[in-house]
Design an enzyme around this catalytic site. Sequence first.
Site, mmCIF file in Angstrom:
data_model
loop_
_atom_site.group_PDB
_atom_site.id
_atom_site.type_symbol
_atom_site.label_atom_id
_atom_site.label_comp_id
_atom_site.label_asym_id
_atom_site.label_seq_id
_atom_site.Cartn_x
_atom_site.Cartn_y
_atom_site.Cartn_z
ATOM 1 N N CYS A 1 0.791 -1.398 0.175
ATOM 2 C CA CYS A 1 0.006 0.076 -0.013
ATOM 3 C C CYS A 1 0.860 1.400 0.026
ATOM 4 O O CYS A 1 0.620 2.296 -0.192
ATOM 5 C CB CYS A 1 -0.962 0.007 0.995
ATOM 6 S SG CYS A 1 -2.076 -1.458 0.873
ATOM 7 N N HIS B 1 -2.437 6.596 3.866
ATOM 8 C CA HIS B 1 -2.840 5.474 3.374
ATOM 9 C C HIS B 1 -4.166 5.422 3.861
ATOM 10 O O HIS B 1 -4.230 5.354 5.347
ATOM 11 C CB HIS B 1 -2.117 4.525 3.376
ATOM 12 C CG HIS B 1 -2.708 3.267 3.038
ATOM 13 N ND1 HIS B 1 -3.425 2.903 1.824
ATOM 14 C CD2 HIS B 1 -2.526 1.765 3.693
ATOM 15 C CE1 HIS B 1 -3.975 1.873 1.934
ATOM 16 N NE2 HIS B 1 -3.502 1.103 2.965
ATOM 17 N N ASN C 1 -10.315 0.193 1.970
ATOM 18 C CA ASN C 1 -8.812 0.219 1.797
ATOM 19 C C ASN C 1 -8.455 -0.022 0.248
ATOM 20 O O ASN C 1 -9.010 -1.255 -0.294
ATOM 21 C CB ASN C 1 -8.241 -0.938 2.736
ATOM 22 C CG ASN C 1 -6.537 -0.733 2.665
ATOM 23 O OD1 ASN C 1 -6.082 -0.373 1.626
ATOM 24 N ND2 ASN C 1 -5.988 -1.616 3.423
HETATM 25 C C1 LIG Z 1 -8.751 -6.250 10.725
HETATM 26 C C2 LIG Z 1 -9.037 -5.105 11.992
HETATM 27 C C3 LIG Z 1 -10.328 -4.346 11.287
HETATM 28 C C4 LIG Z 1 -9.379 -5.987 13.222
HETATM 29 O O1 LIG Z 1 -9.900 -5.021 14.334
HETATM 30 P P1 LIG Z 1 -9.427 -5.600 15.614
HETATM 31 O O2 LIG Z 1 -9.952 -4.559 16.754
HETATM 32 O O3 LIG Z 1 -7.916 -5.755 15.854
HETATM 33 O O4 LIG Z 1 -10.117 -7.107 15.854
HETATM 34 P P2 LIG Z 1 -9.627 -8.264 16.048
HETATM 35 O O5 LIG Z 1 -8.687 -8.790 14.919
HETATM 36 O O6 LIG Z 1 -8.797 -8.452 17.411
HETATM 37 O O7 LIG Z 1 -10.901 -9.232 16.412
HETATM 38 C C5 LIG Z 1 -11.762 -8.949 17.405
HETATM 39 C C6 LIG Z 1 -12.955 -10.067 17.262
HETATM 40 O O8 LIG Z 1 -13.644 -9.460 16.174
HETATM 41 C C7 LIG Z 1 -13.981 -10.508 15.385
HETATM 42 N N1 LIG Z 1 -13.962 -10.084 13.894
HETATM 43 C C8 LIG Z 1 -13.082 -10.047 12.984
HETATM 44 N N2 LIG Z 1 -13.783 -9.603 11.938
HETATM 45 C C9 LIG Z 1 -15.084 -9.373 12.064
HETATM 46 C C10 LIG Z 1 -16.013 -8.666 11.413
HETATM 47 N N3 LIG Z 1 -16.205 -8.165 10.182
HETATM 48 N N4 LIG Z 1 -17.399 -8.715 12.033
HETATM 49 C C11 LIG Z 1 -17.503 -8.969 13.088
HETATM 50 N N5 LIG Z 1 -16.299 -9.553 13.985
HETATM 51 C C12 LIG Z 1 -15.280 -9.672 13.268
HETATM 52 C C13 LIG Z 1 -12.681 -11.409 15.316
HETATM 53 O O9 LIG Z 1 -12.951 -12.721 15.168
HETATM 54 C C14 LIG Z 1 -12.866 -11.251 16.906
HETATM 55 O O10 LIG Z 1 -13.306 -12.072 17.556
HETATM 56 P P3 LIG Z 1 -12.795 -12.951 18.872
HETATM 57 O O11 LIG Z 1 -12.295 -11.941 19.912
HETATM 58 O O12 LIG Z 1 -14.212 -13.699 19.319
HETATM 59 O O13 LIG Z 1 -11.735 -13.902 18.276
HETATM 60 C C15 LIG Z 1 -7.801 -4.469 12.463
HETATM 61 O O14 LIG Z 1 -6.974 -5.246 13.034
HETATM 62 C C16 LIG Z 1 -7.151 -3.884 11.282
HETATM 63 O O15 LIG Z 1 -7.864 -2.866 10.787
HETATM 64 N N6 LIG Z 1 -6.117 -4.172 11.212
HETATM 65 C C17 LIG Z 1 -5.035 -3.744 9.969
HETATM 66 C C18 LIG Z 1 -5.599 -3.894 8.756
HETATM 67 C C19 LIG Z 1 -5.071 -3.281 7.615
HETATM 68 O O16 LIG Z 1 -5.184 -1.957 7.623
HETATM 69 N N7 LIG Z 1 -4.637 -3.800 6.790
HETATM 70 C C20 LIG Z 1 -3.795 -3.261 5.645
HETATM 71 C C21 LIG Z 1 -2.578 -2.723 5.924
HETATM 72 S S1 LIG Z 1 -2.220 -1.897 4.328
#
Ligand SMILES: CC(C)(COP(=O)(O)OP(=O)(O)OC[C@H]1O[C@@H](n2cnc3c(N)ncnc32)[C@H](O)[C@@H]1OP(=O)(O)O)[C@@H](O)C(=O)NCCC(=O)NCCS
Length: 311
Positions: free
Chosen positions: A109, A233, A263
């Site tokens: 990205c 980004h 994204n």
């Molecule tokens: C992916 C992201 C939004 C998840 O948010 P988070 O606050 O870290 O959440 P977690 O991954 O800790 O998950 C928390 C819970 O939500 C759940 N969950 C994940 N996706 C979900 C969705 N779409 N809807 C509902 N629940 C979801 C998970 O399974 C987890 O459940 P659990 O606690 O029972 O295991 C976040 O980690 C993120 O944005 N990461 C960076 C992603 C990114 O920008 N990537 C590209 C970089 S270029």
Amino acid sequence: MPCAAITGWGAALPDQVLTNADLEARLDTSDRWIVERTGIRERRVGGTTTGLAVQATRQALSRAGMDPAVVDLLIVSTNTPDQPVPATASLVQGELGLAGGAMDVNSGCSGFVYALVLANGAIATGLERVVVTASDTVSRIVDPEDRSTAVLFGDAAGSVVLEAVPGEPMLLGWDLGADGGAASLLYQPRGGYVYMDGREVFRRAVRATAASAQAALERAKVDVSEVALFIPHQANLRIIEAVCQRLGLPMERSMLIVERTGNTSSASIPVALAEAVEEGRLSEGDLVLMSGFGAGMTWGSAVLRWGRRPA
Ligand SMILES: CC(C)(COP(=O)(O)OP(=O)(O)OC[C@H]1O[C@@H](n2cnc3c(N)ncnc32)[C@H](O)[C@@H]1OP(=O)(O)O)[C@@H](O)C(=O)NCCC(=O)NCCS
């Protein structure tokens, strides 16, 4: 030494809108979860990487009033080419009848910032007109059944035209970096869907984006208080908020499109830039900070002075 100026900009988004309600209907997720955790309400999906790149590039050339036959180099940033060989840049060049060379950059990205720094360098070595286009269609490579990635990504392309002008430099400072040791946190296995360790990527994105932005500002000898517009980004609103907090930059000075686009990988910064210009958020002489982070893992930041600056 010749200096670069951005004289054209363009953006292309597919017509199809994918809302959180659409995702709720087919996945174990909710509008509330997606908005709270990411800030995303809808994304645009569809089209091809080459098709979107052609559309955005055509718009940027038209805004610059530039004949495709006078372009010296096209750099396309993409992590999601329609086909591995040849480079997407060649396909775009063929479609638009551009003169000059054509090459791709694949740096996650952060790819647009990488390509912009390269384009600036190309102009410093004597090229006169360089086009930088970033195009990604990540929606094609996420598992539609995987709620942890399917809700995050959209498709788009953004483009800028750089021209050699006499005057003060446009690029005042930059920072590029990579940590291949962490590559397995975000990757696409051959023939498979994107895998991401979201929590760890989040942590690293905040840390690396803020550190990279700070390094570019230091190199540019610019204080964060002088930045008129921050174009980060657009991966997740919470990442942007955390980065702004670390930098001491008010959120009002950030360009935000993630709510409407999700994204869009390396396309997000040039799409946000094009929208900022069209909305009148940039004036001649404004200082702009851009910062990206992504697969690789890579990061890149650039501090630019907007507009044509006569000597
Ligand atoms: C992916 C992201 C939004 C998840 O948010 P988070 O606050 O870290 O959440 P977690 O991954 O800790 O998950 C928390 C819970 O939500 C759940 N969950 C994940 N996706 C979900 C969705 N779409 N809807 C509902 N629940 C979801 C998970 O399974 C987890 O459940 P659990 O606690 O029972 O295991 C976040 O980690 C993120 O944005 N990461 C960076 C992603 C990114 O920008 N990537 C590209 C970089 S270029």
